[in-house]
Each structure stands twice: as C-alpha cells, then as structure tokens.
Design a protein around this motif. Structure first.
Motif, PDB file in Angstrom:
ATOM      1  N   SER A  99       0.851  -1.197   0.000  1.00  0.00           N
ATOM      2  CA  SER A  99       0.000   0.000   0.000  1.00  0.00           C
ATOM      3  C   SER A  99       0.881   1.238   0.000  1.00  0.00           C
ATOM      4  CB  SER A  99      -0.915   0.014   1.235  1.00  0.00           C
ATOM      5  OG  SER A  99      -1.847  -1.044   1.198  1.00  0.00           O
ATOM      6  N   PHE A 100       0.314   2.328  -0.511  1.00  0.00           N
ATOM      7  CA  PHE A 100       1.045   3.597  -0.545  1.00  0.00           C
ATOM      8  C   PHE A 100       0.043   4.732  -0.417  1.00  0.00           C
ATOM      9  CE2 PHE A 100       2.695   7.235  -3.086  1.00  0.00           C
ATOM     10  CZ  PHE A 100       3.812   7.529  -2.308  1.00  0.00           C
ATOM     11  N   SER A 101       0.264   5.592   0.563  1.00  0.00           N
ATOM     12  CA  SER A 101      -0.639   6.718   0.771  1.00  0.00           C
ATOM     13  C   SER A 101       0.160   7.999   0.961  1.00  0.00           C
ATOM     14  CB  SER A 101      -1.531   6.473   1.997  1.00  0.00           C
ATOM     15  OG  SER A 101      -0.747   6.291   3.165  1.00  0.00           O
ATOM     16  N   VAL A 102      -0.477   9.122   0.687  1.00  0.00           N
ATOM     17  CA  VAL A 102       0.159  10.436   0.835  1.00  0.00           C
ATOM     18  C   VAL A 102      -0.799  11.363   1.575  1.00  0.00           C
ATOM     19  CG1 VAL A 102       1.559  10.220  -1.255  1.00  0.00           C
ATOM     20  CG2 VAL A 102      -0.742  11.198  -1.414  1.00  0.00           C
ATOM     21  N   LYS A 103      -0.237  12.404   2.177  1.00  0.00           N
ATOM     22  CA  LYS A 103      -1.067  13.407   2.837  1.00  0.00           C
ATOM     23  C   LYS A 103      -1.754  14.264   1.784  1.00  0.00           C
ATOM     24  CE  LYS A 103       1.570  13.816   7.133  1.00  0.00           C
ATOM     25  NZ  LYS A 103       2.315  14.743   8.039  1.00  0.00           N
ATOM     26  N   THR A 150      -5.041  10.944   4.993  1.00  0.00           N
ATOM     27  CA  THR A 150      -4.188  10.567   3.862  1.00  0.00           C
ATOM     28  C   THR A 150      -5.027  10.081   2.687  1.00  0.00           C
ATOM     29  OG1 THR A 150      -3.918   8.306   4.722  1.00  0.00           O
ATOM     30  CG2 THR A 150      -2.249   9.953   5.348  1.00  0.00           C
ATOM     31  N   LEU A 151      -4.418  10.145   1.509  1.00  0.00           N
ATOM     32  CA  LEU A 151      -5.042   9.657   0.283  1.00  0.00           C
ATOM     33  C   LEU A 151      -4.374   8.351  -0.115  1.00  0.00           C
ATOM     34  CD1 LEU A 151      -6.938  10.135  -2.172  1.00  0.00           C
ATOM     35  CD2 LEU A 151      -5.045  11.378  -3.238  1.00  0.00           C
ATOM     36  N   GLU A 152      -5.160   7.302  -0.226  1.00  0.00           N
ATOM     37  CA  GLU A 152      -4.633   5.984  -0.575  1.00  0.00           C
ATOM     38  C   GLU A 152      -4.451   5.909  -2.087  1.00  0.00           C
ATOM     39  OE1 GLU A 152      -3.306   2.456   1.330  1.00  0.00           O
ATOM     40  OE2 GLU A 152      -4.355   4.133   2.250  1.00  0.00           O
ATOM     41  N   ILE A 153      -3.207   5.771  -2.541  1.00  0.00           N
ATOM     42  CA  ILE A 153      -2.920   5.667  -3.979  1.00  0.00           C
ATOM     43  C   ILE A 153      -2.845   4.211  -4.411  1.00  0.00           C
ATOM     44  CG2 ILE A 153      -1.348   6.354  -5.821  1.00  0.00           C
ATOM     45  CD1 ILE A 153      -2.599   8.708  -4.348  1.00  0.00           C
ATOM     46  N   ILE A 154      -2.139   3.399  -3.626  1.00  0.00           N
ATOM     47  CA  ILE A 154      -2.051   1.958  -3.856  1.00  0.00           C
ATOM     48  C   ILE A 154      -2.615   1.276  -2.613  1.00  0.00           C
ATOM     49  CG2 ILE A 154      -0.503  -0.012  -4.198  1.00  0.00           C
ATOM     50  CD1 ILE A 154      -0.698   1.772  -6.636  1.00  0.00           C
ATOM     51  N   MET A 174      10.609   0.193  -8.364  1.00  0.00           N
ATOM     52  CA  MET A 174      11.957   0.703  -8.627  1.00  0.00           C
ATOM     53  C   MET A 174      12.575   1.344  -7.397  1.00  0.00           C
ATOM     54  SD  MET A 174      14.189   0.777 -11.106  1.00  0.00           S
ATOM     55  CE  MET A 174      15.712   0.794 -10.174  1.00  0.00           C
ATOM     56  N   GLY A 175      11.759   1.739  -6.427  1.00  0.00           N
ATOM     57  CA  GLY A 175      12.287   2.384  -5.230  1.00  0.00           C
ATOM     58  C   GLY A 175      12.242   3.894  -5.274  1.00  0.00           C
ATOM     59  N   ILE A 176      11.607   4.452  -6.301  1.00  0.00           N
ATOM     60  CA  ILE A 176      11.459   5.906  -6.394  1.00  0.00           C
ATOM     61  C   ILE A 176      10.525   6.396  -5.292  1.00  0.00           C
ATOM     62  CG2 ILE A 176      10.666   7.792  -7.890  1.00  0.00           C
ATOM     63  CD1 ILE A 176      11.393   5.923 -10.268  1.00  0.00           C
ATOM     64  N   GLU A 177       9.531   5.599  -4.970  1.00  0.00           N
ATOM     65  CA  GLU A 177       8.664   5.829  -3.818  1.00  0.00           C
ATOM     66  C   GLU A 177       8.782   4.625  -2.883  1.00  0.00           C
ATOM     67  OE1 GLU A 177       7.199   8.548  -3.301  1.00  0.00           O
ATOM     68  OE2 GLU A 177       6.735   9.503  -5.231  1.00  0.00           O
ATOM     69  N   GLN A 178       8.517   4.851  -1.612  1.00  0.00           N
ATOM     70  CA  GLN A 178       8.569   3.777  -0.622  1.00  0.00           C
ATOM     71  C   GLN A 178       7.150   3.435  -0.173  1.00  0.00           C
ATOM     72  OE1 GLN A 178      11.352   2.073   0.463  1.00  0.00           O
ATOM     73  NE2 GLN A 178      12.383   3.205  -1.164  1.00  0.00           N
ATOM     74  N   PRO A 179       6.814   2.143  -0.105  1.00  0.00           N
ATOM     75  CA  PRO A 179       5.458   1.769   0.307  1.00  0.00           C
ATOM     76  C   PRO A 179       5.163   2.152   1.750  1.00  0.00           C
ATOM     77  CG  PRO A 179       6.865  -0.174   0.165  1.00  0.00           C
ATOM     78  CD  PRO A 179       7.647   0.960  -0.412  1.00  0.00           C
ATOM     79  N   THR A 180       3.918   2.471   2.014  1.00  0.00           N
ATOM     80  CA  THR A 180       3.475   2.743   3.377  1.00  0.00           C
ATOM     81  C   THR A 180       3.456   1.452   4.191  1.00  0.00           C
ATOM     82  OG1 THR A 180       2.061   4.499   2.476  1.00  0.00           O
ATOM     83  CG2 THR A 180       1.659   3.834   4.746  1.00  0.00           C
ATOM     84  N   SER A 181       3.081   0.368   3.530  1.00  0.00           N
ATOM     85  CA  SER A 181       3.068  -0.949   4.161  1.00  0.00           C
ATOM     86  C   SER A 181       3.227  -2.017   3.084  1.00  0.00           C
ATOM     87  CB  SER A 181       1.774  -1.167   4.953  1.00  0.00           C
ATOM     88  OG  SER A 181       0.651  -1.118   4.089  1.00  0.00           O
ATOM     89  N   GLY A 182       3.513  -3.233   3.514  1.00  0.00           N
ATOM     90  CA  GLY A 182       3.682  -4.334   2.578  1.00  0.00           C
ATOM     91  C   GLY A 182       5.139  -4.661   2.320  1.00  0.00           C
ATOM     92  N   GLN A 183       5.363  -5.584   1.400  1.00  0.00           N
ATOM     93  CA  GLN A 183       6.700  -6.103   1.147  1.00  0.00           C
ATOM     94  C   GLN A 183       6.911  -6.304  -0.348  1.00  0.00           C
ATOM     95  OE1 GLN A 183       7.378  -9.989   2.901  1.00  0.00           O
ATOM     96  NE2 GLN A 183       9.530  -9.525   3.342  1.00  0.00           N
ATOM     97  N   ILE A 184       8.136  -5.991  -0.814  1.00  0.00           N
ATOM     98  CA  ILE A 184       8.511  -6.215  -2.211  1.00  0.00           C
ATOM     99  C   ILE A 184       9.724  -7.141  -2.231  1.00  0.00           C
ATOM    100  CG2 ILE A 184       9.220  -5.156  -4.389  1.00  0.00           C
ATOM    101  CD1 ILE A 184       7.945  -2.543  -3.409  1.00  0.00           C
TER     102      ILE A 184
END
Length: 254
Positions: free
Chosen positions: A8-12, A21-25, A56-66
């Motif tokens: 998951s990935f979220s931003v303010k 926050t806004l959930e993007i992923i 790619m690592g340009i953004e870091q996930p809020t939670s989860g695993q890659i």
C-alpha cells in the motif's frame, strides 16, 4: 521473479491539516515470473505509474513487502535495486546536458561500446546512429527522440527486470512498430528476463503473457490476454460485454 505482498502507498492530502491521507495503492499483491511479459493497464489516475515507482524504489510503500528473486528489497535504495538487475524507463525521461547519446549508452551498458554496438540499440528504437550518436541528450531532442534514446539505454543495460512506463508516448507510428518488434524479440529470447510495461496500447497489451488491470489503486483483474482483452474492450468479443464503458485513451472500465 518479482513479488509484491500487500503493498500500500498513501500520501497526505495537499493543504489538509486534519492529517488524513489519500490511498494511492491499496493492498496490492502480485507476482511477475521470470521470462514473462506483463502489461499493467487501467484508467488514468488508477495508480499504475505509482506502482512502477514503488517497484523501482522511487517511492517507498506505506506498508507491505517487495521481493526480487527472493530478496526483500522493500527498503532498498534505487541504486541497489539497479545493481540487482532492475531497470526503469520513465514516462518523461531526464535530459543530460553535455552527455552524448554514445556516452549514455556506454554508461548504461557498463562498458565501452563500439559504434556498431550503439547502432544496434538505436536501430531497435527507430533511430539512425549517424544522426544521433554524438548528439547531446539535452533540450535539442524532442520528447519522442528522448523517449527512444532512454529505451535504447535500457536495452543496453539489459536488466533482469525492465519496467517501462508508457514507452509508446510521443513516438511516431513507424518507430512504434520497431519498438513493438523489439519487445517481441526480447520476450522470444526466453533468457530469464522479465518485462513489465504500463500501457494503454492494444498492440503492446496483445504481446503480454499476463495483463494486470489496476483501478482505484487495486488489482481489479488479472489473467492471460485471452481472458482480459475482451474485458478491456479489445478484440471481436469486446462489443458483447454490456458492462464495458469507454473512458479517455480508449480504455474501458467494466
């Protein structure tokens, strides 16, 4: 092999002082096998490019695993992921004033390159080596030229996993034909390399072993092209699906 586990990935929210926050992923899990051609598609704003940036690592996930080849790369920086064999093509490639196309290809490949080698990579993306080899990767290049040079540099890098964010953007029809053939040839090689492409183009989607439909930050559907193409509104059976609604860039949401 690439594996995402409950990512998951979220931003303010901009200008929001409430802390919401806004959930993007949102809780995405998927697997990209070695030797597979995977296309990620879906409506604009659905989270496709963000998902690629997380890989790619340009953004870091809020939670989860890659995981990549069994190794946890969730918190790994971009350069370490590149060393492991992950390559990335931006939707809007960077420009490098003072660097020639030949130098860029050499840096990407990690070795000195003869003109004939450079020519091979440039020809695969529809560019003439004699016209571009000594040109600088700067503002003198059009967006389409820059995009093709970036793709050539990824081909020269020869990563184990290549991620392309809308490689068809800004490319003329003839060059797009060449590019499609190049992707097809890479896939035919079956040498353990994997390709992940974000695209809305039917001809690229039709090359895929697996299609992943991203909508509202989630995996809405995934499967083979035989399963997913009719759902997307492509192919002879697409008109029989009454639940498909076309949206911008000729992409249907069902």
């Amino acid at each position: 092999m690439l594996e995402l586990k409950n990512v998951s990935f979220s931003v303010k929210r901009a200008g929001d002082r409430s802390g919401e926050t806004l959930e993007i992923i949102n809780d995405i899990s998927l697997v990209v096998e070695a030797d597979k051609f995977t296309v990620i598609t879906g409506p604009n704003g659905g989270g496709k490019s963000t998902l690629a940036k997380l890989i790619m690592g340009i953004e870091q996930p809020t939670s989860g695993q890659i995981l990549f080849d069994g190794q946890d790369i969730t918190d790994m920086p971009i350069y370490e992921r590149a060393k492991l064999g992950i390559g990335y093509g931006f939707q809007q490639p960077a420009r490098f004033k003072g660097m020639t196309v030949r130098k860029l290809l050499a840096i990407a490949s990690g070795k000195r390159m003869a003109a004939c080698e450079c020519n091979d990579y440039l020809s695969k993306v529809g560019l003439c080596s004699s016209e571009y080899l000594n040109r600088e990767v700067d503002k003198s290049l059009s967006g389409g030229e820059l995009k093709r040079i970036e793709i050539a540099s990824i081909l020269a890098r020869d990563p184990k996993l290549a991620i392309y964010d809308e490689p068809e953007a800004g490319i003329d029809l003839w060059s797009f034909d060449r590019l499609t053939e190049t992707f097809r040839d890479i896939h035919k090689a079956k040498d353990g390399r994997s390709i992940v492409i974000i695209s809305h183009q039917e001809r690229i989607i039709d090359l895929a072993d697996e299609i992943i439909l991203i909508k509202d930050g989630r995996v809405a559907q995934s499967g083979s092209k035989e399963e997913i193409l009719p759902v997307l509104g492509f192919g002879p059976s697409s008109t029989t699906n009454p639940n498909c609604v076309m949206i911008p860039r000729e992409y249907p949401v069902c």
